[in-house]
Enzyme design. Structure first.
Site, mmCIF file in Angstrom:
data_model
loop_
_atom_site.group_PDB
_atom_site.id
_atom_site.type_symbol
_atom_site.label_atom_id
_atom_site.label_comp_id
_atom_site.label_asym_id
_atom_site.label_seq_id
_atom_site.Cartn_x
_atom_site.Cartn_y
_atom_site.Cartn_z
ATOM 1 N N ASP A 108 66.866 16.307 33.582
ATOM 2 C CA ASP A 108 67.213 17.552 34.277
ATOM 3 C C ASP A 108 68.269 17.204 35.330
ATOM 4 O O ASP A 108 67.977 16.501 36.298
ATOM 5 C CB ASP A 108 65.949 18.149 34.920
ATOM 6 C CG ASP A 108 66.210 19.497 35.585
ATOM 7 O OD1 ASP A 108 67.354 19.739 36.018
ATOM 8 O OD2 ASP A 108 65.267 20.304 35.685
ATOM 9 N N TYR A 116 60.259 19.168 39.614
ATOM 10 C CA TYR A 116 60.303 20.607 39.914
ATOM 11 C C TYR A 116 58.978 21.222 39.475
ATOM 12 O O TYR A 116 58.501 20.974 38.369
ATOM 13 C CB TYR A 116 61.483 21.254 39.185
ATOM 14 C CG TYR A 116 61.410 22.752 39.179
ATOM 15 C CD1 TYR A 116 61.323 23.465 40.371
ATOM 16 C CD2 TYR A 116 61.400 23.462 37.985
ATOM 17 C CE1 TYR A 116 61.233 24.841 40.372
ATOM 18 C CE2 TYR A 116 61.310 24.843 37.977
ATOM 19 C CZ TYR A 116 61.222 25.523 39.181
ATOM 20 O OH TYR A 116 61.115 26.894 39.166
HETATM 21 N N1 PLP Z 1 64.998 22.529 37.061
HETATM 22 C C1 PLP Z 1 65.107 22.425 38.396
HETATM 23 C C2 PLP Z 1 65.370 21.088 39.007
HETATM 24 C C3 PLP Z 1 64.965 23.550 39.204
HETATM 25 O O1 PLP Z 1 65.062 23.428 40.538
HETATM 26 C C4 PLP Z 1 64.694 24.806 38.585
HETATM 27 C C5 PLP Z 1 64.516 26.023 39.409
HETATM 28 O O2 PLP Z 1 64.446 25.974 40.617
HETATM 29 C C6 PLP Z 1 64.585 24.868 37.195
HETATM 30 C C7 PLP Z 1 64.744 23.706 36.460
HETATM 31 C C8 PLP Z 1 64.274 26.174 36.509
HETATM 32 O O3 PLP Z 1 65.407 26.974 36.485
HETATM 33 P P1 PLP Z 1 65.366 28.587 36.381
HETATM 34 O O4 PLP Z 1 64.865 29.092 37.687
HETATM 35 O O5 PLP Z 1 66.783 28.935 36.092
HETATM 36 O O6 PLP Z 1 64.437 28.932 35.261
#
Ligand code: PLP
Length: 381
Positions: A189, A115
């Protein structure tokens, strides 16, 4: 600073059975204790401070350290991921807190295209922006042999499977086992897969991270994150550090967001089941569409990516031509979203300009297909 629990209606999950399946846990976990006249849902605790406890005057009782509404959400998330959860202000607050657990200067193995905001933080660690530089080894997680080679001597591994947006899938049980053998800290994640698809802690991961913003809350109406640690002694030590990090850095959730997220979790199982069925249907149709040259779909889950014939202009035209799919970032909500990921300067160059990421929602599958089919056909005319 003492980090203690303030008084309040803490989660009572005494009646929740560890034998229950996730479909039941999403509904039953994080409820108030059963008692005559008790509410079925927890209250929202709106308090920035708490009265001093006469039995323990050193107790902090401050809203940056703890909140009873976070606790009920944490109870539910912990039950789903088989660990102990802490909620954070956003997914990125959770990612950032988890990355702080990595030993300073240690080698970190990471996906070659995670990400993009996580990638930015990993590049900062590589550059030593906040102190000692880390050696960061960027690998294709779907190549387990290459990843195992990279794990030799690693202090930590950051897993994301499937990756966002290339949809590369790791053999998580194998890689987690290999990383643990190397003594590496294993962080994962799990936003795309959700705990309904995989529970990394059951494979041996130390830490699971979620953007609760996505599937868990499910309605695109809040931002929230969570870190879940394994329930063993090693996990408990990590949890203490994460909790301290949250209190000191102040990356805390609003009680209302936490409550809304818990309400969203109640329907996670049915939403995800429907979205996955829609995604499977669409993946099959898209594979035969003349305007699509590649479908990236792991065979499960509700996320997929397509590469459109042509390039950036054609892909942008598809997004502009949809009427039901919304051209917007984010994912995991009830509504279907479509986005060309290379519009972000921070996106990896491994992501083709023509790649569209699809977050499949819970609408009628035939309606979703008709809209996408029409947009794809119109864009290539
Ligand atoms: N991890 C992944 C795989 C994501 O797709 C995202 C956001 O798109 C995040 C973390 C970050 O999350 P947030 O937008 O709630 O900060």
């Amino acid at each position: 600073m003492t980090e203690s629990r303030p008084p309040g209606p803490a989660a009572e999950d005494g009646d929740v059975s560890s034998d229950w399946s996730p479909a039941t846990l999403v509904v039953a976990s994080g409820r108030p204790a059963r008692a005559p006249g008790a509410p079925v849902n927890p209250p929202i605790e709106l308090s920035s401070t708490y009265a001093v406890s006469p039995d323990d005057p050193a107790r902090l009782g401050y809203g940056r350290a703890d909140n009873a509404t976070w606790e009920v959400l944490e109870t539910a998330l912990g039950a789903l991921e088989c660990g102990e959860a802490l909620v954070f202000a956003s997914g990125m607050a959770a990612v950032s807190a988890a990355l702080h657990l990595i030993p300073i200067g240690g080698v970190i193995v990471v996906p070659r295209a995670p990400y993009n905001t996580s990638a930015t933080l990993l590049r900062e660690l590589e550059a030593g922006s906040s102190g000692a530089a880390h050696e960061v080894r960027w690998v294709d997680l779907s190549d387990a042999d290459a990843t195992e080679l990279a794990l030799v001597g690693a202090a930590a591994v950051w897993l994301e499977s499937p990756t966002n947006p290339l949809m590369e899938v790791a053999d998580l049980p194998r890689l987690v086992t290999s990383a643990r053998k190397q003594g590496a800290l294993v962080l994962c994640d799990n936003t795309f897969a959700t705990p309904l698809q995989q529970q990394p802690i059951t494979y041996g991961a130390d830490v699971v991270v979620h953007s609760v913003t996505k599937y868990l809350s499910g309605h695109s109406d809040l931002l929230l994150g969570a870190v879940i640690t394994s329930p063993d002694a090693r996990g408990r030590e990590l949890r203490d550090r994460l909790r301290q990090h949250r209190t000191r850095h102040g990356a805390i959730a609003g009680p209302f967001e936490a409550w809304l997220a818990l309400r969203g979790i109640r329907t996670l199982h049915v939403r995800f089941e429907r979205a996955c069925a829609n995604a499977a249907f669409l993946a099959q149709r898209l594979a035969a569409h003349p305007a699509v040259c590649r479908v990236r779909y792991p065979g499960w889950g509700a996320m997929l990516a397509i590469e459109v014939v042509g390039g950036q202009a054609e892909a942008d035209r598809v997004v502009a031509a949809t009427r039901l799919w919304l051209g917007a970032t984010s994912l995991g909500g009830v509504e279907s979203l479509i986005e060309r990921r290379r519009r972000y300067p921070a996106e990896s160059e491994l992501v083709p300009e023509s790649l569209l990421r699809l977050s499949v929602g819970i609408e009628d599958a035939a309606d979703l297909w008709a809209d996408l089919d029409a947009a794809l056909s119109a864009a290539l005319r």
